[in-house]
Scaffold this active site. Sequence first.
Site, PDB file in Angstrom:
ATOM      1  N   ARG A 284      26.217  29.795  24.334  1.00 38.92           N
ATOM      2  CA  ARG A 284      26.974  29.727  25.587  1.00 38.92           C
ATOM      3  C   ARG A 284      28.426  29.315  25.412  1.00 38.92           C
ATOM      4  O   ARG A 284      29.334  29.948  25.954  1.00 38.92           O
ATOM      5  CB  ARG A 284      26.315  28.735  26.571  1.00 38.92           C
ATOM      6  CG  ARG A 284      25.159  29.291  27.325  1.00 38.92           C
ATOM      7  CD  ARG A 284      24.138  28.204  27.539  1.00 38.92           C
ATOM      8  NE  ARG A 284      23.523  27.923  26.267  1.00 38.92           N
ATOM      9  CZ  ARG A 284      22.448  28.573  25.811  1.00 38.92           C
ATOM     10  NH1 ARG A 284      21.856  29.432  26.566  1.00 38.92           N
ATOM     11  NH2 ARG A 284      21.961  28.314  24.605  1.00 38.92           N
ATOM     12  N   THR A 285      28.643  28.224  24.687  1.00 38.06           N
ATOM     13  CA  THR A 285      30.019  27.718  24.598  1.00 38.06           C
ATOM     14  C   THR A 285      30.898  28.737  23.875  1.00 38.06           C
ATOM     15  O   THR A 285      32.007  29.035  24.324  1.00 38.06           O
ATOM     16  CB  THR A 285      30.039  26.355  23.869  1.00 38.06           C
ATOM     17  OG1 THR A 285      29.000  25.540  24.420  1.00 38.06           O
ATOM     18  CG2 THR A 285      31.363  25.659  24.038  1.00 38.06           C
TER      19      THR A 285
ATOM     20  N   LYS B 246      35.598  27.510  -1.788  1.00 38.24           N
ATOM     21  CA  LYS B 246      36.360  27.301  -3.030  1.00 38.24           C
ATOM     22  C   LYS B 246      36.840  25.859  -3.142  1.00 38.24           C
ATOM     23  O   LYS B 246      37.634  25.523  -4.015  1.00 38.24           O
ATOM     24  CB  LYS B 246      37.578  28.233  -3.053  1.00 38.24           C
ATOM     25  CG  LYS B 246      37.243  29.708  -3.020  1.00 38.24           C
ATOM     26  CD  LYS B 246      38.545  30.518  -3.034  1.00 38.24           C
ATOM     27  CE  LYS B 246      38.397  31.809  -2.265  1.00 38.24           C
ATOM     28  NZ  LYS B 246      39.698  32.397  -1.931  1.00 38.24           N
TER      29      LYS B 246
ATOM     30  N   ARG C   1      33.922  23.803  17.431  1.00 39.43           N
ATOM     31  CA  ARG C   1      32.652  23.059  17.466  1.00 39.43           C
ATOM     32  C   ARG C   1      32.378  22.612  16.044  1.00 39.43           C
ATOM     33  O   ARG C   1      32.413  23.428  15.117  1.00 39.43           O
ATOM     34  CB  ARG C   1      31.514  23.924  17.990  1.00 39.43           C
ATOM     35  CG  ARG C   1      30.169  23.223  17.843  1.00 39.43           C
ATOM     36  CD  ARG C   1      29.071  23.899  18.592  1.00 39.43           C
ATOM     37  NE  ARG C   1      29.204  23.705  20.031  1.00 39.43           N
ATOM     38  CZ  ARG C   1      28.216  23.935  20.891  1.00 39.43           C
ATOM     39  NH1 ARG C   1      27.048  24.363  20.474  1.00 39.43           N
ATOM     40  NH2 ARG C   1      28.402  23.747  22.171  1.00 39.43           N
TER      41      ARG C   1
ATOM     42  N   HIS D 247      31.078  16.497  24.493  1.00 33.82           N
ATOM     43  CA  HIS D 247      31.117  17.934  24.799  1.00 33.82           C
ATOM     44  C   HIS D 247      31.875  18.049  26.127  1.00 33.82           C
ATOM     45  O   HIS D 247      31.302  18.360  27.166  1.00 33.82           O
ATOM     46  CB  HIS D 247      29.690  18.464  24.927  1.00 33.82           C
ATOM     47  CG  HIS D 247      29.579  19.971  24.865  1.00 33.82           C
ATOM     48  ND1 HIS D 247      30.661  20.814  24.990  1.00 33.82           N
ATOM     49  CD2 HIS D 247      28.496  20.770  24.719  1.00 33.82           C
ATOM     50  CE1 HIS D 247      30.241  22.067  24.908  1.00 33.82           C
ATOM     51  NE2 HIS D 247      28.937  22.062  24.732  1.00 33.82           N
TER      52      HIS D 247
HETATM   53  N1   CP Z   1      25.395  24.141  26.440  1.00 35.12           N
HETATM   54  C1   CP Z   1      25.765  24.496  25.186  1.00 35.12           C
HETATM   55  O1   CP Z   1      26.622  23.852  24.556  1.00 35.12           O
HETATM   56  O2   CP Z   1      25.142  25.613  24.719  1.00 35.12           O
HETATM   57  P1   CP Z   1      25.406  26.290  23.308  1.00 35.12           P
HETATM   58  O3   CP Z   1      24.965  25.301  22.252  1.00 35.12           O
HETATM   59  O4   CP Z   1      24.612  27.548  23.304  1.00 35.12           O
HETATM   60  O5   CP Z   1      26.885  26.534  23.189  1.00 35.12           O
END
Ligand code: CP
Length: 361
Positions: A89-90, A118, A139, A172
Amino acid sequence: MYRDNPLKKISWHDFQKLTPQQKGVYFLREQRPYHVLTAQQFDRPMLERICDLTTKIRQIGKTKGGIRFLQDLLSEKRAMLYFVQPSTRTFLSFYAACQIVGIEPAEVRDTTTSSEVKGESPEDTVRTISSYFDMIIMRHPVGGFAERIAWLLSNTNRPVPVINAGSGMDQHPTQALLDIYTLQRSFEDKGGIEGKAIAFVGDLARGRTVRSLAMLLLLYTGVKQYFVAPESLQIQDDIVTLLKEAGTEFEVCGDFKRVIPEVDAIYMTRIQDEWDRSQESRLVDTSKFHFTAQHLTLLKPDAILLHPLPRRKEIAVEVDSDPRAMYWRQVRNGMWVRAALMLAIFDRGGEIDRYHEDLVS
Ligand code: CP
């Protein structure tokens, strides 16, 4: 536009000594988000602004002319989606949001395809990325890594905004923004988020979405927060301390069935066993923390059910068709909120306001 660069004015050593609340001002430029790294950096006017922009963009995006207008806003920008932890999703909502506002997205999702194999450090890798792109959305499994990168890039001659799309177990923030937007829309005709009772359920010890949203909810008066989980997965002390300091009402408990009829929103989460050290999650019975079709009869008629997703068994699939199930709407909202956020970062909100005003007049 970016002459003011607060992270350039503080050493990494001194910056690390600040509390998350104190760090917030270092991520802003002219009262707008520049880096988006923590939930604590947002105040209520900023949240209201992002929600307002989101609604306007959604409306503008309904016509062909509006879509073209949006796509022109940031068409000179490129963004790197550096996702070295799994995401559906993110990642995809940021990708789609980039396309909505005209940003050209690129991606690194697997460090085995980069020169990190490397021996290049992640810091040098991201600095290299910043040479080619105008924004980095990342992420990363290491908590605080996005902050380190934001500081590092701010102290080069080519600083670019860094968005934290999930870091370690701690934050998050963009998920929390879309959660707030979904709550605000759901309670629009019911007095807003103020005064609502909201329960977090599941793995609260390691759920970064819960931590970020619990912090944002402190900006709304009269909200009562419930933390419903097996003892070993309960919310961590740092959040409890924040709630106490804020004087907010909250309850930490294990009786999910009792809480269901008391609340206006339930935020379900899955077991985050990717953080297990030795498969300890297998020893925890989470079945009492699953929302089943039978539980729908206990839920208030105008309450809502949220989940950041992905889910496993914690919400039965039969629940999806109930009008109170909002998690698929959350998924869609994520794309619009992230588009609004990027427009705010690059200071294009005024153009959205003017276009929208013409649209509705
Ligand atoms: N809600 C969320 O962060 O979903 P993903 O891990 O699929 O990005």
